[in-house]
Design a protein around this motif. Sequence first.
Motif, PDB file in Angstrom:
ATOM      1  N   VAL A 160       0.844  -1.197   0.000  1.00  0.00           N
ATOM      2  CA  VAL A 160       0.000   0.000   0.000  1.00  0.00           C
ATOM      3  C   VAL A 160       0.877   1.244   0.000  1.00  0.00           C
ATOM      4  CG1 VAL A 160      -1.760   1.290   1.244  1.00  0.00           C
ATOM      5  CG2 VAL A 160      -1.894  -1.179   1.151  1.00  0.00           C
ATOM      6  N   THR A 161       1.927   1.222   0.823  1.00  0.00           N
ATOM      7  CA  THR A 161       2.834   2.360   0.881  1.00  0.00           C
ATOM      8  C   THR A 161       3.403   2.658  -0.506  1.00  0.00           C
ATOM      9  OG1 THR A 161       3.463   1.522   3.041  1.00  0.00           O
ATOM     10  CG2 THR A 161       4.799   3.267   2.168  1.00  0.00           C
ATOM     11  N   GLN A 162       3.894   1.604  -1.141  1.00  0.00           N
ATOM     12  CA  GLN A 162       4.503   1.739  -2.468  1.00  0.00           C
ATOM     13  C   GLN A 162       3.478   2.247  -3.487  1.00  0.00           C
ATOM     14  OE1 GLN A 162       4.771  -1.973  -4.523  1.00  0.00           O
ATOM     15  NE2 GLN A 162       6.889  -1.631  -5.066  1.00  0.00           N
ATOM     16  N   ASP A 163       2.299   1.669  -3.428  1.00  0.00           N
ATOM     17  CA  ASP A 163       1.262   2.005  -4.400  1.00  0.00           C
ATOM     18  C   ASP A 163       0.854   3.463  -4.273  1.00  0.00           C
ATOM     19  OD1 ASP A 163      -0.358   0.985  -6.499  1.00  0.00           O
ATOM     20  OD2 ASP A 163      -2.091   1.118  -5.165  1.00  0.00           O
ATOM     21  N   VAL A 164       0.665   3.906  -3.026  1.00  0.00           N
ATOM     22  CA  VAL A 164       0.205   5.276  -2.829  1.00  0.00           C
ATOM     23  C   VAL A 164       1.335   6.258  -3.120  1.00  0.00           C
ATOM     24  CG1 VAL A 164      -0.740   6.891  -1.172  1.00  0.00           C
ATOM     25  CG2 VAL A 164      -1.517   4.547  -1.158  1.00  0.00           C
ATOM     26  N   ALA A 165       2.546   5.936  -2.625  1.00  0.00           N
ATOM     27  CA  ALA A 165       3.670   6.863  -2.803  1.00  0.00           C
ATOM     28  C   ALA A 165       4.001   7.051  -4.281  1.00  0.00           C
ATOM     29  CB  ALA A 165       4.880   6.367  -2.032  1.00  0.00           C
ATOM     30  N   ASN A 166       3.847   5.996  -5.082  1.00  0.00           N
ATOM     31  CA  ASN A 166       4.181   6.093  -6.501  1.00  0.00           C
ATOM     32  C   ASN A 166       2.963   6.333  -7.376  1.00  0.00           C
ATOM     33  OD1 ASN A 166       7.015   5.560  -6.313  1.00  0.00           O
ATOM     34  ND2 ASN A 166       6.461   3.473  -5.759  1.00  0.00           N
ATOM     35  N   GLN A 167       1.822   6.600  -6.737  1.00  0.00           N
ATOM     36  CA  GLN A 167       0.595   6.853  -7.489  1.00  0.00           C
ATOM     37  C   GLN A 167       0.245   5.695  -8.421  1.00  0.00           C
ATOM     38  OE1 GLN A 167      -1.217  10.048  -7.177  1.00  0.00           O
ATOM     39  NE2 GLN A 167       0.077  10.010  -5.384  1.00  0.00           N
ATOM     40  N   GLY A 168       0.511   4.483  -7.962  1.00  0.00           N
ATOM     41  CA  GLY A 168       0.252   3.312  -8.793  1.00  0.00           C
ATOM     42  C   GLY A 168      -1.239   3.075  -9.017  1.00  0.00           C
ATOM     43  N   GLY A 169      -2.027   3.325  -7.991  1.00  0.00           N
ATOM     44  CA  GLY A 169      -3.485   3.197  -8.118  1.00  0.00           C
ATOM     45  C   GLY A 169      -3.947   1.781  -8.387  1.00  0.00           C
ATOM     46  N   GLN A 170      -3.230   0.800  -7.842  1.00  0.00           N
ATOM     47  CA  GLN A 170      -3.638  -0.582  -8.117  1.00  0.00           C
ATOM     48  C   GLN A 170      -4.776  -1.045  -7.229  1.00  0.00           C
ATOM     49  OE1 GLN A 170      -0.607  -3.534  -9.296  1.00  0.00           O
ATOM     50  NE2 GLN A 170       0.818  -2.166  -8.342  1.00  0.00           N
ATOM     51  N   TYR A 171      -4.983  -0.361  -6.112  1.00  0.00           N
ATOM     52  CA  TYR A 171      -6.006  -0.819  -5.167  1.00  0.00           C
ATOM     53  C   TYR A 171      -7.031   0.265  -4.879  1.00  0.00           C
ATOM     54  CZ  TYR A 171      -2.789  -4.588  -4.667  1.00  0.00           C
ATOM     55  OH  TYR A 171      -1.971  -5.640  -4.946  1.00  0.00           O
ATOM     56  N   ASP A 172      -8.279  -0.139  -4.834  1.00  0.00           N
ATOM     57  CA  ASP A 172      -9.347   0.798  -4.521  1.00  0.00           C
ATOM     58  C   ASP A 172      -9.700   0.771  -3.043  1.00  0.00           C
ATOM     59  OD1 ASP A 172      -9.765   1.617  -7.279  1.00  0.00           O
ATOM     60  OD2 ASP A 172     -10.461  -0.438  -7.573  1.00  0.00           O
ATOM     61  N   VAL A 173      -9.561  -0.395  -2.427  1.00  0.00           N
ATOM     62  CA  VAL A 173      -9.769  -0.488  -0.980  1.00  0.00           C
ATOM     63  C   VAL A 173      -8.719  -1.432  -0.401  1.00  0.00           C
ATOM     64  CG1 VAL A 173     -12.254  -0.021  -0.934  1.00  0.00           C
ATOM     65  CG2 VAL A 173     -11.469  -2.349  -1.272  1.00  0.00           C
ATOM     66  N   ALA A 174      -8.415  -1.233   0.880  1.00  0.00           N
ATOM     67  CA  ALA A 174      -7.442  -2.106   1.538  1.00  0.00           C
ATOM     68  C   ALA A 174      -7.768  -2.187   3.024  1.00  0.00           C
ATOM     69  CB  ALA A 174      -6.028  -1.558   1.356  1.00  0.00           C
ATOM     70  N   THR A 175      -7.433  -3.316   3.630  1.00  0.00           N
ATOM     71  CA  THR A 175      -7.587  -3.402   5.079  1.00  0.00           C
ATOM     72  C   THR A 175      -6.337  -2.781   5.709  1.00  0.00           C
ATOM     73  OG1 THR A 175      -6.575  -5.605   5.104  1.00  0.00           O
ATOM     74  CG2 THR A 175      -8.968  -5.528   5.094  1.00  0.00           C
ATOM     75  N   VAL A 176      -6.561  -1.879   6.625  1.00  0.00           N
ATOM     76  CA  VAL A 176      -5.457  -1.204   7.296  1.00  0.00           C
ATOM     77  C   VAL A 176      -5.679  -1.333   8.800  1.00  0.00           C
ATOM     78  CG1 VAL A 176      -4.149   0.944   7.465  1.00  0.00           C
ATOM     79  CG2 VAL A 176      -5.385   0.433   5.368  1.00  0.00           C
ATOM     80  N   GLY A 177      -4.623  -1.576   9.536  1.00  0.00           N
ATOM     81  CA  GLY A 177      -4.731  -1.751  10.982  1.00  0.00           C
ATOM     82  C   GLY A 177      -4.828  -0.422  11.713  1.00  0.00           C
ATOM     83  N   ALA A 178      -5.250  -0.486  12.971  1.00  0.00           N
ATOM     84  CA  ALA A 178      -5.457   0.724  13.764  1.00  0.00           C
ATOM     85  C   ALA A 178      -4.177   1.545  13.901  1.00  0.00           C
ATOM     86  CB  ALA A 178      -5.982   0.349  15.142  1.00  0.00           C
ATOM     87  N   TYR A 179      -3.027   0.878  13.895  1.00  0.00           N
ATOM     88  CA  TYR A 179      -1.757   1.594  14.054  1.00  0.00           C
ATOM     89  C   TYR A 179      -1.496   2.538  12.883  1.00  0.00           C
ATOM     90  CZ  TYR A 179       3.382   2.080  13.945  1.00  0.00           C
ATOM     91  OH  TYR A 179       4.666   2.549  13.845  1.00  0.00           O
ATOM     92  N   GLU A 180      -1.759   2.059  11.666  1.00  0.00           N
ATOM     93  CA  GLU A 180      -1.389   2.846  10.494  1.00  0.00           C
ATOM     94  C   GLU A 180      -2.393   3.913  10.089  1.00  0.00           C
ATOM     95  OE1 GLU A 180      -0.500  -0.512   9.975  1.00  0.00           O
ATOM     96  OE2 GLU A 180       1.604  -0.401   9.365  1.00  0.00           O
ATOM     97  N   VAL A 181      -3.682   3.673  10.389  1.00  0.00           N
ATOM     98  CA  VAL A 181      -4.690   4.590   9.844  1.00  0.00           C
ATOM     99  C   VAL A 181      -4.383   6.060  10.153  1.00  0.00           C
ATOM    100  CG1 VAL A 181      -7.122   5.251   9.892  1.00  0.00           C
ATOM    101  CG2 VAL A 181      -6.492   2.861   9.646  1.00  0.00           C
ATOM    102  N   PRO A 182      -4.164   6.446  11.438  1.00  0.00           N
ATOM    103  CA  PRO A 182      -3.904   7.865  11.699  1.00  0.00           C
ATOM    104  C   PRO A 182      -2.615   8.351  11.032  1.00  0.00           C
ATOM    105  CG  PRO A 182      -4.377   6.687  13.738  1.00  0.00           C
ATOM    106  CD  PRO A 182      -4.208   5.661  12.685  1.00  0.00           C
ATOM    107  N   ILE A 183      -1.613   7.473  10.970  1.00  0.00           N
ATOM    108  CA  ILE A 183      -0.333   7.872  10.366  1.00  0.00           C
ATOM    109  C   ILE A 183      -0.496   8.108   8.869  1.00  0.00           C
ATOM    110  CG2 ILE A 183       2.042   7.139   9.948  1.00  0.00           C
ATOM    111  CD1 ILE A 183       1.852   5.444  12.490  1.00  0.00           C
ATOM    112  N   TRP A 184      -1.164   7.177   8.222  1.00  0.00           N
ATOM    113  CA  TRP A 184      -1.359   7.312   6.776  1.00  0.00           C
ATOM    114  C   TRP A 184      -2.287   8.473   6.457  1.00  0.00           C
ATOM    115  CZ3 TRP A 184      -1.795   1.608   4.622  1.00  0.00           C
ATOM    116  CH2 TRP A 184      -0.579   0.963   4.885  1.00  0.00           C
TER     117      TRP A 184
END
Lengths: 453, 289
Positions: free
Chosen positions: A84-108
């Motif tokens: 997810v990090t790679q996809d978002v940082a490089n604007q890959g746009g491969q995923y429309d939804v993803a499961t993210v844990g409570a730790y990362e949500v506020p950070i992301w």
Amino acid sequence: MHKRNGKLSLLIAGAATGALVLSGCSGAGSTSGGSDGDHTITALMVGNPQMEDIQKLTAENFTKQTGITVKFTILPENELRDKVTQDVANQGGQYDVATVGAYEVPIWAKNGWLHELSTKSAADTAYDSADLLKPMVQSLTGDDGKMYAAPFYGESSFLMYNKDMFAAAGLTMPEKPTWAQVAEFAKKLDDKQKGVAGICLRGLPGWGELFAPLTTVVNTYGGTWFEKDWTPKVNSPEFKAATDFYVNLVKNYGEKGAAQAGFTECLNTFGQGQAAMWYDATSAAGTLEDPKASKVAGKVGYAYAPVDKTAYSGWLWTWAWAMPKTTKHEDDAWKFISWATSKDYEQVVGKNLGWSRVPSGKRTSTYSIPEYKESAKAFADVTLGSIENANPQNPGVQPRPALGVQFVGIPEFADLGTKVSQEVNAAIAGSSTVDKALTDGQKLAEDVAKNYK
Amino acid sequence: MTTLATPAVKSSTALKPAARRRMGSAIWGVVAWVAGIIFVFPVIWMVLTSFKQEQDAASNPPTWVFTPTFDQYAQVFDRNIMPFLLNSLMASVFSTLLVVILATPAAYALSLRPVAKWTDALFFFISTKMMPAVAALLPVYLLVKNLGMLDNVWTMVLLYTSMNLPLAVWMMRSFLLEVPREVLEAGEVDGAGLVTSIRKIILPIVSPGLAATALICFIFAWNEFFLAVNLTATNAGTAPIFLVGFISSEGLFLARLCAAATLVSLPVLIAGWVAQNKLVRGLSMGAVK
């Protein structure tokens, strides 16, 4: 020679033809989706049982009604995070939804990687966002007060104990035990000859393994990783007392091979009747109560997370559905997220797969579904109570600088927690000491604090 | 008595070297079997575990006696393994074909009819393997993204071809060097042109080598994880990606993972079994001695 050649070329030709035929079959699959008017969304998720369930149920219960096809990819937690990090940082746009844990949500959310979902959920009256459990919403909220992911299922931590062993020893577990009581029980019930450990606790290194339960012990002992102004407190007397207590408890009365035991190993040890108590995630109860997966089904008692100086000490975790900023299918993605985290979806799971498999721990209403209450009667109340009383903003005795009960909600914590956990793990294995672990940990925490002071 | 005893002694001393030889070969046989079993044991254990219930698979000490079940296999198929297998098959078969088609003439030009500065060319080929794949990942990712080829099987075909090509060139070169020059020259004297030489002389001699090269390329492509996990998503995911999806932080997964791993290993096993005869000769003749 000729014959062999013939066989070889036949084999190659056959394989090539086969692959060509297959490529024809999967032709649709080999184009990258994303054209407008195409109602297909891609979902990236971890391979937990609840995610497997939604993969099974989507075609019948979501795609049929909405015309939106969902393609799933399952990856382990670490790979998912990288991806997810790679996809978002490089604007890959491969995923429309993803499961993210409570730790990362506020950070992301802070990094601007996720779409906020508050506007959409508020506009959707059928979604009933007021029904979502408050601590869950809190832990998925960014600095701007908006929700950046919708909780799929949530958990806290509690103490599980083997009722038969307690009865045989004439012991009674209070509803809200203290750690001192737990240590006393562990001492009495530990039976090395019978191969029964007094208590099972995680010893496996990792911020999300060993330090999930240990940080809750630190919290209730009055310790913290950082004070409100980012002063690191890893070598404070409270942090040390908690870590000493945990390490000694697991060394003296813990499971065999504790230094290598994580959630999975403890689930198995306790499930096989080889431990009298286990302090871990509330989500373990579903497996423990399943006679096919556990030998202690129906024999397990559940109590609140043990405490010392605080009233409650359970952790808070959720896997939530988030929408990366790079999605080109915002509306379809929200339709999927709102369905997956809705009251209706809980009904779908209950009716199709059984009520014990409902993704619980996120909505108040779940705990008034009669069928769910029946199937989870042994642990539902304690689970709900644990989640409702967990406070991700202030889980200990002092104000905190970042969100999180069993973690500190900053990107550096994964590395910090894991490094310190490796040293605490060495103390559990007997090759190092808690003092050394925490002295080194303090130095690491000081380096992290420099970024925030 | 003495006359009788002497030949008896003699015959026993005469038997000794033979007996020692037999003993020796028996010991080597045992060593070979032990080594073989040690190598195969993890695979056998994987297959055994795949027939267990999760509970038995995770038990410590390990369970040896259990009621075999196909539950785990059912669950693997439940997760829809087919698209992943098809993607892997496509990526592996096409990349292997391309590699063989490209590597054989290249190797020919570096061995039997060496081009100018062939040592440099040979070094250039292998130098591409010296940089770890991760170092090239970002540029590769961006390039693939800008070409709109992310999550596309043909991207994987191309990448696996380039990944295996240097190795195949080196392997094929060493196999081609085994072709006796005298035979080639004799062919030429008899009027065989290039095509005839290749068809009638070179190919029959190097076909075991070709099989070994193709199989190794197939296996490398089939097992590749790093590029696949970074460049594919929901459409072009390969079998190794499917496998790791069974690793979960919540709940037991070992038996299911083993069932999936067993299924994913089957195509490679079958390919190896089909090419077995050629492979043994191929592996003992060329570079991978």
